[in-house]
Design an enzyme around this catalytic site. Sequence first.
Site, PDB file in Angstrom:
ATOM      1  CB  ALA A  85      41.575  28.993  44.064  1.00 26.09           C
ATOM      2  CG  ASP A  86      37.809  30.020  49.711  1.00 24.82           C
ATOM      3  OD1 ASP A  86      38.545  30.838  50.297  1.00 24.82           O
ATOM      4  OD2 ASP A  86      37.009  29.272  50.295  1.00 24.82           O
ATOM      5  CB  THR A  87      40.778  25.141  49.787  1.00 21.47           C
ATOM      6  OG1 THR A  87      41.415  25.201  48.502  1.00 21.47           O
ATOM      7  CG2 THR A  87      40.677  23.687  50.225  1.00 21.47           C
ATOM      8  N   GLY A 122      36.773  25.887  45.262  1.00 26.57           N
ATOM      9  CA  GLY A 122      36.105  26.651  44.217  1.00 26.57           C
ATOM     10  C   GLY A 122      37.144  27.372  43.374  1.00 26.57           C
TER      11      GLY A 122
END
Length: 212
Positions: A85-87, A122
């Site tokens: 995950a990436d924010t 994501g």
Amino acid sequence: MIARPVLSCGSKFPVKSNSMLVLASASPRRQELLRNAGIAFTVQASGIDETPLEGESPRSCAERLARDKARAISSVRPQDYVLGADTIVVVDDGMLGKPRDAADAVRMLRMLSGRKHEVITGVCVIKPAVSGQRSVANEDVGSESTLVTMCSLSDEEILDYVATGEPMDKAGGYAIQGIASRWIPRIKGDYSNVMGLPVSLVYRMLRKAGAL
């Protein structure tokens, strides 16, 4: 650099898992969200470069980084399910990741003060390799978006907040679940997404992949 895995567990009512799930992130917030949802997992951070590519859109960047994180761990743990995950925080069509230092955190908070901004996370789930062979067919990538309204902040408030250290490892330089909650009167969308992991989306993707 691949971090040493750390064993974590679900809540008192864990969701039944068909295999080991590896969270490719060292984020304490993501770990907390998974535990609260009763999803058992281990942790192995990827340590990839999170620099956006030239001309890359925020959503494309968040999804690419989530995929790259998941792929980095899947390459060394092909027998497991991997969650990446990436924010990213978006304001004025610009992307804000984690602050480099205190001055950068101050800059970000001044940009967000008194305005609305978008938070995009994501997510990538990679299934175990079949017969030892990895394939893009085993990857599922998605993203979630939340609109956040932040009150106007004085320079004194910003400097005092940055001095607490809370902004330093958060996209956009604030934590909605922490001190900064006092300045966020409303959001439109998934709250957990602003914390760094859209739990409902993750749960659906894990179910689709057969991880739960």
